[in-house]
Design a protein around this motif. Structure first.
Motif, PDB file in Angstrom:
ATOM      1  N   ILE A   1     -11.215 -35.024  12.254  1.00 56.60           N
ATOM      2  CA  ILE A   1     -11.304 -33.571  12.437  1.00 56.60           C
ATOM      3  C   ILE A   1     -10.442 -33.212  13.638  1.00 56.60           C
TER       4      ILE A   1
ATOM      5  N   VAL B   1      -9.612 -30.921   8.610  1.00 60.06           N
ATOM      6  CA  VAL B   1     -10.201 -32.208   8.256  1.00 60.06           C
ATOM      7  C   VAL B   1      -9.124 -32.966   7.486  1.00 60.06           C
TER       8      VAL B   1
ATOM      9  N   ALA C   1     -16.961 -31.049   4.301  1.00 57.34           N
ATOM     10  CA  ALA C   1     -15.873 -30.063   4.358  1.00 57.34           C
ATOM     11  C   ALA C   1     -15.443 -29.655   2.953  1.00 57.34           C
TER      12      ALA C   1
ATOM     13  N   GLU D   1     -11.102 -27.972   5.260  1.00 57.54           N
ATOM     14  CA  GLU D   1     -11.498 -27.057   6.331  1.00 57.54           C
ATOM     15  C   GLU D   1     -13.016 -26.990   6.388  1.00 57.54           C
ATOM     16  N   LEU D   2     -13.533 -26.587   7.530  1.00 60.66           N
ATOM     17  CA  LEU D   2     -14.986 -26.536   7.725  1.00 60.66           C
ATOM     18  C   LEU D   2     -15.516 -25.111   7.692  1.00 60.66           C
TER      19      LEU D   2
ATOM     20  N   PRO E   1     -19.713 -30.440  10.605  1.00 59.58           N
ATOM     21  CA  PRO E   1     -19.298 -31.678   9.941  1.00 59.58           C
ATOM     22  C   PRO E   1     -20.458 -32.670   9.805  1.00 59.58           C
TER      23      PRO E   1
END
Lengths: 317, 317
Positions: free
Chosen positions: A41, B50, B89, B147-148, B153
């Motif tokens: 990340i 990510v 993610a 992407e988060l 996470p």
């Protein structure tokens, strides 16, 4: 002591641990999760990630008798980091996938990791993830990631008629170095080393965030300027009397009865930067003006002559 | 008509154009710059990207006589996408680096691209960049990005004593399929196909965003649960009476006088998900509870017995 330890002697997990121990840990600011989870990340300030990948294959991009493992690692990192800078972005991390024959010496892999790490550290980033697999020949795939923050990306398509064309960094050295190595020479060192390890002028790219278009030269100057011309729909004019030929390239050219200008115009892998700027005054110091863009077909004229080729094609078509 | 067209017949740039034409263009929402510039620019909502990379080598991860190019492409994409889901993610894009022998048929490469594209499209993403180089054997390196947004996470290190251990997706099929293929069998198709192309249960991973730890099973169930145990500093207990052995694995086991439970416990490459949850009630539907985590050494007990191995090491140490 016995023979040198190979990757199959120690196994995948011990190899990964040994590599990880050599790498500079990433800054917490850049990387919240590094090696050791399913994915890394990495910071992407501005809400966008910039990403590119390049692959190096043994026998094609490097020869074990010409390049040290450290050279190969630095080259693999440099060519990807140059692609991030060519977008006007700031690199954040590298990911590395390695295919290795079972009899690869562990020491070679660790030196490769050192080379990757050294080049990454030049711009303040680390290797934060990867993969290692067995194969019959060495292949290295590096993914570079970057972030834009509040910067505007610099695309190949941004050049406009009237823009000034300029380059930053060494040109033609890698091609001349390849000729030297292939003829069995190991000097001049500045030229030979340029083939082993490109040294992109990252700092000069950072000074060009106001460029209208930018690309790093991997295929060759003419070929990469053509990429800008095509993406932007303008004609590029390169004037060779504006290109200074460095003394060491003149020396090598003289020795082999070759015109060094050809290396500068068509040699790939130097990872210099070529960019367009809206006017001559905005060209940063240490960038060299080599021509301009104008209305016309999306092509490149060198001293007024149309050049259709001039670059590197992996499959030689 | 002549012989089949090879990559060296058409050259690098025509090959890239032909591949690009087959790929589904990325959504503007996900990707502001795709194939055709120095780097791609991909969304990273939440300000973090990510990223993971996996490599597949001909003869090690796939055999051209066992797997179609489409199979190889889907497998390469699937194993990386699973790594993104295992972080909690959402995938955003793939980058692909290909090393190809000069005599590789163009049709093979285009089918590979189709396979990559099909798997990526299952989760709404596209191939947005890559590299193609010449080499002596086929090597494929896929980088997946994700992407988060506002998600947290899910790390390997989040498991706590008292957590419930559960799995989602097929287990043991890839190992059983490999045995079948290596003995010359082409059925049962569900088993053989599972080796050719894993089918990660992406949707089930999406239901587990509240998991305390998660990993996708690439090395083998026991081996990957050990990764969670070690990263989290807790002991894992797997109870095999909770593991249902599917009828087709029983059938293959019976035919070869092998215990299918071993495939489930130690077979890699299925890319099922294993995760820990704070209590049994929070285990999502369609996830199967197989044990729990407790205070103790960072190790895995299967039916109370310590298992030290059980997994795949690329160099076989």
């Amino acid at each position: 002591m016995g023979a040198e330890q190979t990757v199959s002697d120690i196994g995948e997990f011990a190899l990964i641990n040994a590599i990880s121990a050599r790498l500079t840990p990433p800054s917490a600011e850049n990387t919240s999760v590094g090696i050791g989870d399913d994915s890394a990340i990495i910071s992407a300030r501005g809400g966008q990630a910039v990403a590119c990948v390049d692959m190096l294959a043994q026998g094609v991009h490097f020869r074990l008798d010409w390049s040290s493992a450290n050279d190969v690692g630095r080259k693999a990192a440099a060519q990807n980091l140059a692609d991030i800078y060519a977008m006007g972005a700031k690199p954040t991390a590298l990911l590395v996938a390695l295919a290795l024959p079972a009899d690869t010496p562990v020491s070679w892999v660790l030196e490769l990791a050192d080379g990757l790490n050294e080049e990454a550290q030049k711009v303040g980033v680390s290797v934060v993830g990867g993969d290692i697999v067995r194969a019959d020949a060495i292949t290295i795939s590096v993914t570079a990631l970057g972030e834009l923050g509040d910067r505007t990306p610099i695309l190949r398509s941004g050049a406009r008629s009237g823009d000034i064309l300029a380059v930053a960094g060494k040109l033609g050295y890698s091609a001349a170095g390849l000729l030297l190595l292939s003829r069995g020479f190991r000097s001049p060192r500045a030229v030979v080393n340029a083939h082993r390890v490109p040294e992109p002028a990252y700092d000069l790219a950072e000074q060009a965030l106001h460029a209208t278009a930018m690309i790093d030269i991997s295929d060759g100057l003419v070929s990469d300027v053509r990429h800008i011309a095509k993406a932007s729909g303008v004609q590029a004019r390169i004037e060779t009397d504006r290109i200074q030929i460095p003394a060491d390239l003149q020396e090598v050219g003289g020795a082999f009865n070759e015109d060094p200008l050809q290396w500068i115009l068509t040699g790939g892998e130097d990872h210099a930067f070529v960019a367009t700027f809206s006017d001559a005054l905005s060209v940063p110091k240490s960038w060299n003006i080599i021509g301009h863009m104008e209305e016309g077909p999306a092509q490149v004229l060198v001293d007024g002559l149309l050049t259709e080729s001039g670059g590197w094609d992996h499959f030689g078509a």
